[in-house]
Motif scaffolding. Sequence first.
Motif, PDB file in Angstrom:
ATOM      1  N   SER A  12      98.680  44.152  43.458  1.00 49.54           N
ATOM      2  CA  SER A  12      98.072  44.790  42.200  1.00 49.54           C
ATOM      3  C   SER A  12      97.164  46.143  42.138  1.00 49.54           C
ATOM      4  O   SER A  12      96.893  47.085  41.418  1.00 49.54           O
ATOM      5  CB  SER A  12      98.010  44.622  40.300  1.00 49.54           C
ATOM      6  OG  SER A  12      96.856  43.286  40.736  1.00 49.54           O
ATOM      7  N   TYR A  14      85.207  28.892  46.458  1.00 49.28           N
ATOM      8  CA  TYR A  14      85.754  30.009  47.650  1.00 49.28           C
ATOM      9  C   TYR A  14      85.319  29.991  48.590  1.00 49.28           C
ATOM     10  O   TYR A  14      86.736  29.540  49.686  1.00 49.28           O
ATOM     11  CB  TYR A  14      84.278  30.707  47.514  1.00 49.28           C
ATOM     12  CG  TYR A  14      85.051  32.628  47.882  1.00 49.28           C
ATOM     13  CD1 TYR A  14      85.897  33.359  47.329  1.00 49.28           C
ATOM     14  CD2 TYR A  14      84.552  32.680  49.041  1.00 49.28           C
ATOM     15  CE1 TYR A  14      86.776  34.415  47.424  1.00 49.28           C
ATOM     16  CE2 TYR A  14      85.071  33.994  49.449  1.00 49.28           C
ATOM     17  CZ  TYR A  14      86.382  35.073  48.594  1.00 49.28           C
ATOM     18  OH  TYR A  14      87.152  36.018  49.655  1.00 49.28           O
ATOM     19  N   THR A  68      85.391  46.221  46.219  1.00 49.55           N
ATOM     20  CA  THR A  68      87.026  46.334  44.972  1.00 49.55           C
ATOM     21  C   THR A  68      86.001  45.336  43.834  1.00 49.55           C
ATOM     22  O   THR A  68      84.441  44.727  43.780  1.00 49.55           O
ATOM     23  CB  THR A  68      87.522  45.434  45.807  1.00 49.55           C
ATOM     24  OG1 THR A  68      87.433  43.709  45.951  1.00 49.55           O
ATOM     25  CG2 THR A  68      87.920  45.381  47.095  1.00 49.55           C
TER      26      THR A  68
HETATM   27  N1  LIG Z   1      86.227  42.449  49.064  1.00 47.76           N
HETATM   28  C1  LIG Z   1      86.025  41.906  49.833  1.00 47.76           C
HETATM   29  O1  LIG Z   1      84.515  42.070  50.364  1.00 47.76           O
HETATM   30  C2  LIG Z   1      86.395  40.660  50.295  1.00 47.76           C
HETATM   31  C3  LIG Z   1      86.163  40.071  51.849  1.00 47.76           C
HETATM   32  C4  LIG Z   1      86.501  38.207  52.331  1.00 47.76           C
HETATM   33  C5  LIG Z   1      87.231  38.773  51.960  1.00 47.76           C
HETATM   34  N2  LIG Z   1      88.317  39.341  50.745  1.00 47.76           N
HETATM   35  C6  LIG Z   1      89.576  38.026  49.813  1.00 47.76           C
HETATM   36  O2  LIG Z   1      90.685  40.091  50.419  1.00 47.76           O
HETATM   37  C7  LIG Z   1      91.675  39.612  49.278  1.00 47.76           C
HETATM   38  C8  LIG Z   1      91.895  40.443  48.530  1.00 47.76           C
HETATM   39  O3  LIG Z   1      90.775  40.987  47.717  1.00 47.76           O
HETATM   40  P1  LIG Z   1      89.998  41.869  47.298  1.00 47.76           P
HETATM   41  O4  LIG Z   1      88.653  42.649  47.871  1.00 47.76           O
HETATM   42  O5  LIG Z   1      91.295  43.564  46.951  1.00 47.76           O
HETATM   43  O6  LIG Z   1      90.172  41.575  45.702  1.00 47.76           O
HETATM   44  P2  LIG Z   1      90.493  41.937  44.013  1.00 47.76           P
HETATM   45  O7  LIG Z   1      90.622  43.203  44.358  1.00 47.76           O
HETATM   46  O8  LIG Z   1      89.530  41.253  43.160  1.00 47.76           O
HETATM   47  O9  LIG Z   1      92.375  41.684  43.725  1.00 47.76           O
HETATM   48  C9  LIG Z   1      92.117  40.865  43.449  1.00 47.76           C
HETATM   49  C10 LIG Z   1      94.167  40.801  43.446  1.00 47.76           C
HETATM   50  O10 LIG Z   1      94.244  38.672  43.380  1.00 47.76           O
HETATM   51  C11 LIG Z   1      95.030  38.805  42.133  1.00 47.76           C
HETATM   52  N3  LIG Z   1      95.472  37.906  41.779  1.00 47.76           N
HETATM   53  C12 LIG Z   1      94.289  37.031  41.603  1.00 47.76           C
HETATM   54  N4  LIG Z   1      95.247  35.709  41.311  1.00 47.76           N
HETATM   55  C13 LIG Z   1      96.036  36.038  41.304  1.00 47.76           C
HETATM   56  C14 LIG Z   1      97.647  34.769  40.504  1.00 47.76           C
HETATM   57  N5  LIG Z   1      96.778  33.467  40.306  1.00 47.76           N
HETATM   58  N6  LIG Z   1      98.590  35.663  41.369  1.00 47.76           N
HETATM   59  C15 LIG Z   1      99.053  36.864  42.141  1.00 47.76           C
HETATM   60  N7  LIG Z   1      97.660  38.014  42.721  1.00 47.76           N
HETATM   61  C16 LIG Z   1      96.344  37.181  41.830  1.00 47.76           C
HETATM   62  C17 LIG Z   1      95.020  40.058  41.484  1.00 47.76           C
HETATM   63  O11 LIG Z   1      96.084  40.279  40.424  1.00 47.76           O
HETATM   64  P3  LIG Z   1      95.580  40.862  39.051  1.00 47.76           P
HETATM   65  O12 LIG Z   1      95.635  42.510  39.083  1.00 47.76           O
HETATM   66  O13 LIG Z   1      97.030  40.323  38.430  1.00 47.76           O
HETATM   67  O14 LIG Z   1      94.549  39.861  38.407  1.00 47.76           O
HETATM   68  C18 LIG Z   1      94.487  40.890  42.551  1.00 47.76           C
HETATM   69  O15 LIG Z   1      95.557  42.007  42.690  1.00 47.76           O
HETATM   70  C19 LIG Z   1      91.075  37.809  48.359  1.00 47.76           C
HETATM   71  O16 LIG Z   1      92.336  37.295  49.367  1.00 47.76           O
HETATM   72  C20 LIG Z   1      89.490  38.148  49.324  1.00 47.76           C
HETATM   73  O17 LIG Z   1      89.271  36.872  48.928  1.00 47.76           O
HETATM   74  C21 LIG Z   1      87.812  40.026  49.852  1.00 47.76           C
END
Ligand SMILES: NC(=O)c1ccc[n+]([C@@H]2O[C@H](COP(=O)([O-])OP(=O)(O)OC[C@H]3O[C@@H](n4cnc5c(N)ncnc54)[C@H](OP(=O)(O)O)[C@@H]3O)[C@@H](O)[C@H]2O)c1
Length: 251
Positions: free
Chosen positions: A11, A164, A201
Amino acid sequence: MTRVALVQGASRGLGLAFVRALLDRTDVGRVAATCRDPAASEGLARLRAERGDALVVLRLDVRDEASIAAAAARVAEACGPRLHWLINCAGVLHEGPALRPEKRLGDVDAGKLRAVFEVNAFGPLLVAKHFAGLLRHDERAVLANLSARVGSIGDNRLGGWYAYRASKAALNMFTRNLAIELGRRAPNLICLALHPGTVDTELSRPFQGNVAAERLFDANQAAEQLLRVIDSCGPADTGRFLAWDGQPIPW
Ligand SMILES: NC(=O)c1ccc[n+]([C@@H]2O[C@H](COP(=O)([O-])OP(=O)(O)OC[C@H]3O[C@@H](n4cnc5c(N)ncnc54)[C@H](OP(=O)(O)O)[C@@H]3O)[C@@H](O)[C@H]2O)c1
């Protein structure tokens, strides 16, 4: 040949950036993007308007196994029986004032631990369970799970963030198990746990204070970097935990 990619958790954030990057590739014919509320994702609506049938958008909530099974059946119907990339992106670190990463032991709460584990660890495993049939074929395929360096037990020097950190450590174990089991019948399937770096993000926004500007990646840049890592991996790399620059991370 039409090669098919699926991005789960598409999303916004990194998931949406992966969808955009995959749609731009000439070796990808179709992208399936899943999220828990397709009508609420402006980013996916925009891409759908631009790219038409190259993008299929489906509902999938990783906390609702029936929705995972239904999405897998729908992908097979709409895109055919073979998936070449499955990227699990959905993840949660914080959600409103009620869910904040724990600073200390006293902040630990069973309900919140369960909620974070359900999205970050159980979710990608259940997605693998229902989509495994589409990944088991003789062509190259990749199952990439978005993990995090803070899920490394060996690299943990700061503590905190109980839910986490431990949910990502569990995801890493699940990824390794999947590499072993699925690899027996699909030797060209590469299962990876990937750390994207710190990406700008909503997930990282409250915690970007100490991150140097050159270490804070734009989501599109981060998706491109991880796709380069994925492209560089072969079957011998299955089961590895790799960072955005291709470097291995200790378990
Ligand atoms: N950003 C960073 O710095 C970072 C660093 C290390 C690892 N990561 C990992 O990278 C991945 C993506 O993170 P991001 O930074 O893109 O986070 P984000 O922008 O907060 O996006 C999180 C995503 O997860 C979805 N989500 C949450 N609960 C859900 C559920 N029950 N079913 C389906 N989708 C769900 C959200 O959908 P909705 O729109 O419906 O809420 C959104 O699309 C995550 O696994 C995160 O742990 C990120």
